[in-house]
Design an enzyme around this catalytic site. Sequence first.
Site, PDB file in Angstrom:
ATOM      1  N   ASN A 150      37.190  99.361 -42.263  1.00  0.00           N
ATOM      2  CA  ASN A 150      37.330  97.921 -42.465  1.00  0.00           C
ATOM      3  C   ASN A 150      36.598  97.599 -43.768  1.00  0.00           C
ATOM      4  OD1 ASN A 150      36.668  95.143 -42.643  1.00  0.00           O
ATOM      5  ND2 ASN A 150      37.043  94.871 -40.458  1.00  0.00           N
ATOM      6  N   GLU A 203      41.269  94.493 -42.733  1.00  0.00           N
ATOM      7  CA  GLU A 203      40.743  93.314 -43.437  1.00  0.00           C
ATOM      8  C   GLU A 203      40.915  93.450 -44.940  1.00  0.00           C
ATOM      9  OE1 GLU A 203      36.791  91.995 -41.419  1.00  0.00           O
ATOM     10  OE2 GLU A 203      37.782  90.208 -42.201  1.00  0.00           O
ATOM     11  N   ASP A 219      39.388  98.862 -36.520  1.00  0.00           N
ATOM     12  CA  ASP A 219      38.266  98.006 -36.114  1.00  0.00           C
ATOM     13  C   ASP A 219      38.675  97.328 -34.823  1.00  0.00           C
ATOM     14  OD1 ASP A 219      36.366  96.106 -35.694  1.00  0.00           O
ATOM     15  OD2 ASP A 219      36.680  95.032 -37.583  1.00  0.00           O
ATOM     16  N   ASN A 232      36.522  95.759 -32.680  1.00  0.00           N
ATOM     17  CA  ASN A 232      35.662  94.614 -32.370  1.00  0.00           C
ATOM     18  C   ASN A 232      35.176  94.606 -30.922  1.00  0.00           C
ATOM     19  OD1 ASN A 232      34.989  92.994 -34.674  1.00  0.00           O
ATOM     20  ND2 ASN A 232      37.149  92.455 -34.871  1.00  0.00           N
ATOM     21  N   ASP A 284      34.183 100.644 -34.588  1.00  0.00           N
ATOM     22  CA  ASP A 284      35.299 101.246 -35.326  1.00  0.00           C
ATOM     23  C   ASP A 284      35.524 102.656 -34.780  1.00  0.00           C
ATOM     24  OD1 ASP A 284      35.700  99.347 -37.942  1.00  0.00           O
ATOM     25  OD2 ASP A 284      33.586  99.447 -37.318  1.00  0.00           O
ATOM     26  N   ASP A 311      30.686  95.382 -44.638  1.00  0.00           N
ATOM     27  CA  ASP A 311      29.740  95.408 -43.518  1.00  0.00           C
ATOM     28  C   ASP A 311      30.082  96.532 -42.525  1.00  0.00           C
ATOM     29  OD1 ASP A 311      31.993  93.843 -43.034  1.00  0.00           O
ATOM     30  OD2 ASP A 311      30.926  92.312 -41.886  1.00  0.00           O
ATOM     31  N   HIS A 312      31.239  97.186 -42.705  1.00  0.00           N
ATOM     32  CA  HIS A 312      31.623  98.334 -41.881  1.00  0.00           C
ATOM     33  C   HIS A 312      31.516  99.635 -42.683  1.00  0.00           C
ATOM     34  CE1 HIS A 312      33.779  96.026 -38.601  1.00  0.00           C
ATOM     35  NE2 HIS A 312      33.703  95.117 -39.539  1.00  0.00           N
TER      36      HIS A 312
END
Length: 255
Positions: free
Chosen positions: A7, A34, A146, A148, A217, A246-247
């Site tokens: 991501n 994303e 991802d 979540n 993930d 951020d991933h």
Amino acid sequence: MRIATWNVNSIRARQPLVVEWLKTTEPDVLCLQETKVVDDDFPTEDLQRLGYAVEMAGQKTYNGVAIASRLPMSDVSVGLHDDDEDAEKRFIAATIDGVRVMTAYVPNGKSVDSPDFPRKLAWLARLRQTLDQGATAEGDVLLCGDFNVAPEARDVHDPKRLEGQILFHPDERAALAKVLDFGLVDAFRIHEEAPKHYSWWDYRGPMLRRNLGLRIDFIFLTKSLAARSGRCWIDKDVRGQNKPSDHAPVIVDLE
DNA sequence: ATGGTAGGATTCCTA
């Protein structure tokens, strides 16, 4: 075959980091979530220069998924089985070297009391239906992305505090388990039992510095591919580089 | 007691 999922939180913001990462890691396939860009503005040429073709399902501002591959891709399919024309771009699949590669960007859900939370659960149920309609557990299927959702207590830094919150609520853990009941295993857990391995750290505060993250993930494999899986790892180093997502990427080697 | 940062499009939404 080396396959990765990442991501990137905007492919345009992450373009230099993604290019450098591809040069050093050399995956055959990189699944992206994303991307946050319409297809015409995707930096396709920068990946083509490295030998990758790109199949994408993008949209403005939010969401967007893509598969970059230096092996030939066929039978590209965008969206869940019952997606509307105007559905958010969260799912793309392609066949690569006999493997049905699927990548998903599961809705975040915002919070458990948000209307987005039941929509997240419904999306995961529709993902399972898409698997049932388009693949078999006896085949070579790889589902990554991802999700979540952190599946277990060992996948979150503070299970007592986070229990019942978004990303670690029993209803979403159950919805993810139903996806795996198709006949998939978590490639990372084939070789690693320990806690404190995460794939996402909030940008805010000292989360990365203190390793306060979540493992949300994944690369999921059917039985035949699990038997071929070598190393599977999370590239945490890239999370600490300049202008990171951020991933962190998750990578698996298939024999 | 509910902060903080990042990205993208426009004074806010999503994560």
